[in-house]
Design a protein around this motif. Structure first.
Motif: not given
Lengths: 338, 437, 234
Positions: A131, A134-137, B403, B407, B410
């Protein structure tokens, strides 16, 4: 009459058979990874779903780079070109995890449930890492031609009312699964190293007496597991779209596949994958129109004629798991060894 | 340093951390964290009863928590008469048909004097036909109930009782389900139990998400009644104005602090009660036997201890505690949102709490619940601050910087994984290790 | 000097000694048999020689070289073969695969050794592609011995090779073992069937409570009245 029957067949083909084969292949590849780890390292790896997700993620990142440079495979998804790098990255991840985390517990001869908790730690770390990167989407990375056969083309070709569509991702999934499984079985049954893995999984002490090096067997197991995970994760992402959180949910059907087939047995993992995939689809498929075709006249049932709402897909794999555990805990192929 | 002094120091450090948040961020945040710490501590006590006392790996914490949430709805929400008229009786009939099928199936399976194969097929036949019958009765009722003002209700509602009853009911719900799971899965190997409970907890969530007639599903149930006063009412009370003036904070803030303190007091009472009971149980002959079974199942079995029976007891008890905590959670939230139940947050995070705190030690579990919840929440601002620091050298619009900042949240998952792995490796017995008696 | 010898071995599990100054050994081309009542430490003595048990005192030598510090895997590399008493075949693999695994450490052509084993145990050639787990007890023991022979060992150690097989099969197995010894391999084995085993033994060791009680040739031990009375049932 015959036309009605063929229509019903096309309907089932389109909504059960084709997706079932694709989904079954994905589950089988995932279950093979779980089963390899179980057979050699003797624990249930809860982090396997995240390992698959990691492989898919790296593949996606590389795919984006390739797409940006205009490199592609024509009708086939570019991801296939990126997959080898995804596999390498996942293999490195697995081997590094083993060196940094699991090896210590192997030397201490820890009990399986300790490994299980350790794998939960790995699960947390990986899901955070994925996550974070690349992110949660949702991520889109499928390209190339979308369909091998479009529903309309099928209708025109056969003159039936019902279409049968085959997505490129489904075709790619099935073909890669066949190739991978063939390679794996060739490796396990025909090569010296493969046989030594089976020997180790069968009888650790005797393997030691025969001069088989356990650390080497473990290393190869992680290499295979990482490769399988990256492939399974990418194929699933191509077919159903990539979302980091779905991969944790995949762990259950994957474990169910492995256990139903006989955990530790590769043949069982494949069989289990298809059993689970088809059960899920058959039980949650709405038979309304099929019944309409198969009964005389224009009668169509009022309800959906659905055994279970689609939302309960997961429950199906779970129920099969429970039934197998109750009736034949060793699974269809009585697994425990490679 | 003596053990108890050491423990006191650890808890004092925890209190200091919470106060730091109060002083630096806000007291509202600190109290919100405290309340969740208390609930987490109860959950960890439940898991510790199963894992620490008996060595059972329950990967279905999320499911039992959600059952507690269901109890909160069923107990506290006012009934919806229109929905009951539309299909209430029929829905109950349908459920009874389902229960009868299950009971019949079990009876067939266990008692019928026919060969195994015939028994399997007969049971399958009964299950399928019983299921069909249930659906025939239930489906129209469900449709009718869900058609009653779907935007407002569309479900049966509850009994309209004070929500604190749901804490007990949540425990009972969880206990019943745990009993059923335990009957099936406790004879299995440890990792099969983990997989089975992981599966059942997912199914419970799917059930709660999709059976709108019972829970409103993903439409959520908001505005559950409270066991404590509402801020609005408090703000009208004169004494609060005086108090706020005396402390020197706005009335609105004072009211919300008072509400949170009320919750904290209620939760603390429950936590202390469960802790006291757990300690009693652990020190009793029953607890000794449990640990004997955990440490050597085969030997205990050979000495005539009913291992599976004891495991079932402990599994039911632990799950009941988790269910209770789940009901408390829904009470604190004031709503029930099935989609918010995620295994990472509700199952595996609780596991991190137990392991980090010290499996087998109730005090350790409580501390684990506090520490991990604290960092679970505070990892976000800390992670963001860290990222800001790391990226401070980069251009403001650098894509990497954006970015990383986006993020940063997380990193808390990574942190939890790392903490768990480090504790397992270097201090496997946790912050407050089990006391060998 | 004896080719393979464990001398003055003391050791056991968890701090409790099972072996007390125990010595066993075997020369090339010989059959040495270790017998004794239950719990005499026979299998433990074998394990000690093979390095599966840490010695507190004493040493193990092979060809005059001290190998006490080597791990079992390393002793395999040096030319020791070991057939455990139970779980001594890979049940999920075919007979031929079992034999191949026996030769895992070898990098040269194994076909000659393989046909040698098949000549020794003709039934294995017949069942070469059957799973070892599906064989009878006697055939499994043959696979187990065959697997150990595949490394071309200089010493073959057998832990109760005839446990659980019928008397006829036992006789045949002993015949084969003598044949193996004739090829110049040293054979050291532990046996429950003391009388039959001693009758083929060049050396015999009678152990009692981890100590050497009698040591002599097999024939001499069989003729010894005391030994017969106490250990061979008259």
């Amino acid at each position: 009459m015959l036309i009605d029957f063929l229509n019903a067949l096309a309907l089932i083909g389109n909504f059960v058979l084709v997706p079932g084969i694709a989904y079954g292949s994905q589950l089988a590849l995932g279950a093979l990874g779980v089963t390899m780890v179980y057979a050699v390292l003797r624990f249930s790896n809860f982090a396997h779903g995240e390992t698959m997700s990691f492989g898919a993620m790296v593949t996606i990142l590389v795919t984006w780079v390739l797409q940006a440079r205009g490199i592609g495979l024509g009708p086939l998804p570019t991801a296939l070109l990126a997959l080898p790098i995804g596999m390498l990255a996942t293999i490195s991840l697995c081997v590094a995890t083993d060196r940094l985390v699991y090896r210590y517990y192997r030397e201490k001869k820890a009990v399986p449930v300790t490994y299980l908790i350790v794998s939960v730690g790995v699960l947390f770390f990986l899901s955070g890492l994925i996550r974070f990167i690349i992110g949660p989407k949702d991520q889109v990375f499928a390209d190339g031609q979308r369909f091998i056969m479009k529903a309309r083309a099928f209708k025109e070709m056969t003159g039936l009312d019902q279409g049968l569509a085959i997505k490129t991702s489904q075709g790619v999934t099935v073909i890669s699964a066949i190739v991978i499984v063939a390679l794996l079985f060739w490796f396990l049954n025909r090569t010296r190293t493969g046989k030594s893995m089976r020997a180790y999984s069968d009888n650790e002490d005797l393997a030691l007496l025969s001069g088989i090096n356990p650390e080497r067997v473990v290393l190869i197991t992680w290499i295979i597991t990482g490769a399988l995970a990256a492939i399974a994760g990418t194929l699933y992402g191509l077919d159903k779209g990539y979302k980091p959180f779905t991969y944790l949910g995949l762990v259950l059907p994957i474990f169910a596949s492995a256990i139903v087939g006989g955990v530790g047995n590769p043949l069982g993992a494949i069989a289990g994958g298809f059993v689970i995939a088809f059960s899920e689809l058959l039980v949650t498929f709405a038979y309304k129109r099929v019944v309409g075709y198969l009964t005389p006249g224009d009668w169509v049932p009022d309800g959906l004629v659905q055994l279970l709402s689609t939302d309960y897909k997961l429950a199906v794999s779970f129920f099969i798991l429970v039934i197998v555990l109750l009736i034949k805990p060793t699974g269809i192929f009585s697994g425990k060894t490679l | 340093m003596s053990r108890s002094a050491n423990n006191a120091l650890l808890f004092a450090a925890m209190a200091v951390l919470l106060m730091l948040v109060g002083a630096m961020q806000s007291w509202n945040v600190a109290l919100a964290i405290l309340n969740m710490c208390l609930i987490s501590a109860i959950m960890t006590l439940g898991v510790n009863i199963q894992w620490g006392y008996a060595g059972l790996f329950n990967a279905g914490v999320m499911g039992f928590t959600a059952l507690g949430g269901l109890a909160a709805i069923v107990v506290s929400v006012a009934p919806v008469p229109a929905a009951w008229d539309a299909g209430g009786a029929r829905a109950i009939l349908g459920l009874l048909a389902g229960l009868a099928t299950i009971a019949g199936g079990i009876w067939l399976w266990k008692k019928l004097p026919v060969p195994r194969t015939a028994r399997i097929w007969l049971t399958v036949l009964l299950a399928v036909s019983g299921y069909g019958l249930m659906r025939l009765i239930l489906d129209p009722a469900v449709d009718a109930i869900e058609a009653v003002e779907p935007a407002m209700t569309g479900f049966l509602g509850g009994f309209g009782l004070p929500i604190m009853f749901s804490w007990i009911v949540g425990g009972i719900f969880a206990a019943i389900v745990a009993w059923a799971i335990g009957k099936v899965a406790l004879g299995l190997r440890s990792d099969y139990l983990a997989i089975a409970t992981l599966g059942i907890s997912e199914i419970i969530i799917y059930f709660l998400k999709n059976e709108d007639w019972l829970t409103r599903g993903v439409k959520n149930v908001n505005g559950l009644p409270r066991p404590v006063p509402y801020e609005i009412d408090l703000q009208e009370a004169l004494w609060l104005h005086d108090l706020a003036a005396w402390v020197g904070i706005p009335v609105v803030e004072a009211s919300s602090l008072i509400v949170k303190l009320n919750y904290a007091a209620l939760f603390l009472v429950v936590l202390i009660a469960i802790f006291w009971l757990s300690e009693r149980a652990l020190k009793s002959p029953w607890g000794r036997m449990m640990r004997a079974i955990r440490d050597n199942e085969i030997a205990a079995g050979a000495m005539g201890k009913n291992v599976t029976g004891r495991h079932l007891q402990v599994f039911v008890l632990g799950s009941a505690v988790i269910g209770l905590a789940g009901a408390m959670l829904a009470t604190l939230d004031g709503q029930f949102t099935p989609a918010s139940y995620q295994p990472l947050r509700f199952t595996f995070l609780v596991w991190v709490m137990v392991i980090v705190g010290g499996s087998g030690n109730n005090l350790g579990s409580i501390l684990g619940g506090f520490v991990i919840w604290f960092f679970w929440i505070e990892a976000e601002p800390i992670g963001l601050a860290l990222m800001n620091f790391v990226t401070s050298g980069m251009a403001l619009d650098s894509p990497l910087r954006l970015h990383l900042l986006e993020n940063a949240a997380h990193t808390r998952l990574m942190t939890m994984g790392l903490v768990l792995l480090l504790v397992l490796r270097f201090s496997p017995r946790g912050l407050i290790p089990e006391v060998k008696r | 000097m004896t080719y393979l010898a464990g001398e003055g071995m003391c050791g056991g599990y968890g701090g409790v000694d099972i072996l007390h100054q125990c010595s066993i050994g075997v020369d090339k081309g010989e059959v040495a048999v270790v017998v004794g009542p239950n719990g005499a430490g026979k299998s433990t003595a074998m394990k000690a020689v093979f390095g599966m048990l840490d010695l507190r005192e004493g040493q193990v030598t092979m060809d005059g070289q001290d190998i006490s510090h080597l791990k079992p895997e390393q002793r395999v590399q040096l030319g020791m073969g070991f057939v455990p008493q139970s779980a001594n075949v890979f049940t999920s693999m075919t007979v031929e695969e079992n034999l191949e695994m026996g030769a895992f450490i070898r990098r040269d052509d194994i076909s000659e050794t393989l046909s040698g084993v098949y000549e020794l145990f003709p039934v294995l050639r017949e069942k070469r592609s059957q799973l070892a787990g599906e064989l009878s007890g006697g055939q499994r023991q043959q696979v187990a011995v065959g697997r150990a022979l595949m490394t071309q060992p200089k010493v073959l150690m057998l832990d109760e090779p005839t446990a659980g097989v019928s008397p006829i099969v036992m006789d045949e197995l002993f015949d084969r073992i003598i044949e193996v010894a004739r090829t110049g391999i040293a054979i050291l084995m532990v046996e429950q069937n003391a009388r039959q085993a001693l009758s083929i033994a060049d050396r015999g060791y009678v152990l009692v409570q981890g100590r050497n009680r009698y040591t002599d040739t097999g024939a001499a031990l069989l003729a010894n009245v005391e030994v017969r009375k106490a250990f061979l049932g008259g």
